[in-house]
Design an enzyme around this catalytic site. Structure first.
Site, mmCIF file in Angstrom:
data_model
loop_
_atom_site.group_PDB
_atom_site.id
_atom_site.type_symbol
_atom_site.label_atom_id
_atom_site.label_comp_id
_atom_site.label_asym_id
_atom_site.label_seq_id
_atom_site.Cartn_x
_atom_site.Cartn_y
_atom_site.Cartn_z
ATOM 1 N N CYS A 135 -51.925 -24.156 -8.232
ATOM 2 C CA CYS A 135 -51.943 -23.144 -9.287
ATOM 3 C C CYS A 135 -50.693 -23.213 -10.170
ATOM 4 C CB CYS A 135 -52.074 -21.754 -8.682
ATOM 5 S SG CYS A 135 -53.608 -21.496 -7.763
ATOM 6 N N ASN A 184 -55.764 -19.951 1.815
ATOM 7 C CA ASN A 184 -54.738 -19.678 2.820
ATOM 8 C C ASN A 184 -55.248 -18.733 3.908
ATOM 9 O OD1 ASN A 184 -51.851 -20.820 2.234
ATOM 10 N ND2 ASN A 184 -52.724 -20.355 0.231
ATOM 11 N N TYR A 195 -45.089 7.598 -10.219
ATOM 12 C CA TYR A 195 -44.887 8.047 -11.595
ATOM 13 C C TYR A 195 -43.406 8.231 -11.901
ATOM 14 C CZ TYR A 195 -44.050 11.314 -15.375
ATOM 15 O OH TYR A 195 -43.539 11.911 -16.502
#
Length: 446
Positions: free
Chosen positions: A44, A306, A427
């Site tokens: 990748c 994996n 938040y």
């Protein structure tokens, strides 16, 4: 002492090998057969060597052949290509490519972790100089060498690899064109979301050719590609990369009774066992159980390889563990945007005849009163009969990865849209609004 043979030396194969070494206390004999010359590398990461985020190809190699041999006692062989298996006598047959000699190895337990090969359409000129695929480190090295002199690139295919390559070339100021036979990029997304990728490609000067099928490549007088023909329209180019998907590397199994799907991927159960005694399979050559579709699917990603390899090795060594399936989560960067999805799309729900609707919400990655906020485009797909979440797609410049992982977790645990409001998500204004955009989107269903 058990004889373990693993065909394939990358993610799934070597994850399994390490589990066997760690779990089998009876001095197991583990032989791994890799047809190439490199073990355990990050496929990748290949486009990001071109893009410049990865300094060199060696940085993509997790462990070398010598490490597996000396540190872990694994008989790690390179350039050993398996040609057939004998499941009755439990032998593996193949060719030592360096010596050009046949070999035969007995096994007590066998793992097929042969991965997948890139698909190159059968068409005139596909073997010309300047025509490439990208799947291995040698592929990348050939492509990089070619880029030094030839810099008019055409990518055939607008999926994950095609878009990552387009970004890599564009970042190096190399003119790039994408030819896609469908009417949108990233067909794993619904069309309304993919349009955001089209806008970004146009804004960054990437040429896109939709609804065209490549029919021929033509060469100059020196035998190098200089034109690509798509439905009789000519496009000048001196370097072509096929990113038209992959196929499981399982042709050597055709003479056995192993169960394959129509694409050639191996059917496995939760323990990674095939229908052949003492034969397992994992990774890009195997199927994965999709928890949302409630059926096996072919989703060749490194995360799955994996996990499946680890579970295969655990079961081969005598400890039972089951693969819990996937929900279809993926993410990629395309220029200034990040695009992610999980579960099933609206068009997949229609194809599966699942009663579904979607909701779209445009929010921001952080508190809306911040001057540097970035837009987040969110699409949630849900069942109409019980509001169960089915899938999600998010595209934006920032904050996409955080939200898609929340949604993937919700999918795994079969949450409904009505339950999202109860989630206790983090938040603070630099990170989020007081209501997360995912919750804002889910509330629009009620």
């Amino acid at each position: 002492m058990k004889q373990y043979v693993i065909i394939g030396g990358d993610a799934a194969g070597m994850s399994a090998a390490m589990q066997i070494i760690r779990r089998d206390s009876d001095e197991p004999q583990v032989t791994t057969l890799e047809r190439g010359g490199i073990y355990s590398y990050a496929q990748c990461g290949l486009p990001y060597v071109i893009e410049g985020s990865v300094a060199q190809t060696d940085d993509l190699i997790a462990r070398s052949k010598e490490t597996f041999r000396k540190k872990y006692g694994i008989d790690a062989r390179t350039y050993h290509e398996v040609k057939s298996i004998d499941p009755q006598k439990q032998y593996v047959h193949g060719i030592d490519l360096e010596l050009d000699q046949p070999f035969t190895i007995p096994y007590d337990k066998l793992l097929i972790a042969t991965g997948a090969d890139p698909v190159i359409p059968s068409l005139p000129g596909n073997g010309l100089q300047g025509v490439h695929t990208l799947k291995t480190i040698p592929d990348l090295e050939r492509l990089q060498a070619d880029l030094h002199q030839h810099r008019q690139v055409t990518i055939v295919g607008g999926g994950y690899v095609g878009l990552e390559l387009a970004e890599a070339f564009a970042s190096q100021h190399i003119p790039v064109r994408i030819v896609e036979r469908n009417g949108q990029l990233a067909k794993m997304f619904d069309g309304d979301m993919a349009s955001l990728l089209h806008e970004e490609a146009n804004a960054q000067g990437i040429e896109i050719v939709f609804n065209k099928t490549v029919t021929e490549l033509r060469a100059d007088t020196e035998g190098r590609v200089n034109a690509l023909y798509a439905d009789n329209e000519a496009f000048p180019t001196n370097l072509v990369v096929f990113a038209t998907g992959i196929k499981p590397n399982t042709s050597f199994l055709r003479e056995t009774d192993i169960e394959l799907n129509e694409k050639g991927a191996v059917h496995v159960d939760g323990q990674m066992k095939t229908n052949l005694a003492n034969v397992y399979a994992a990774g890009d050559c195997a199927l994965q159980y999709h928890r949302i579709k409630e059926q096996h699917d072919f989703l060749p990603l490194g995360t799955h390889a994996n996990k499946q390899g680890r579970i295969a090795g655990t079961n081969m060594s005598g400890t039972e563990k089951s693969f819990q399936g996937v929900v279809g989560t993926s993410i990629f960067r395309f220029l200034r945007l990040t695009a992610a999805r999980t579960g099933i799309s609206e068009k997949e729900a229609e194809r599966l005849e699942v009663p579904a609707e979607s909701v779209y919400y445009k929010g921001t990655d952080i508190a809306g009163y911040f001057t540097d906020k970035k837009p987040l485009h969110i699409k949630l797909v849900y069942r109409t009969d019980n509001h169960l979440l089915l899938g999600a797609q998010i595209i934006g410049e920032s904050g996409v990865d955080k939200r898609i992982d929340v949604l993937a977790t919700a999918l795994f645990h079969r949450m409904s849209m009505d339950e999202f409001e109860d989630l206790d998500l983090s938040y603070a204004p630099p990170y989020n609004g007081v209501w997360d955009p995912v919750q804002q989107a889910a509330r629009r269903v009620n």
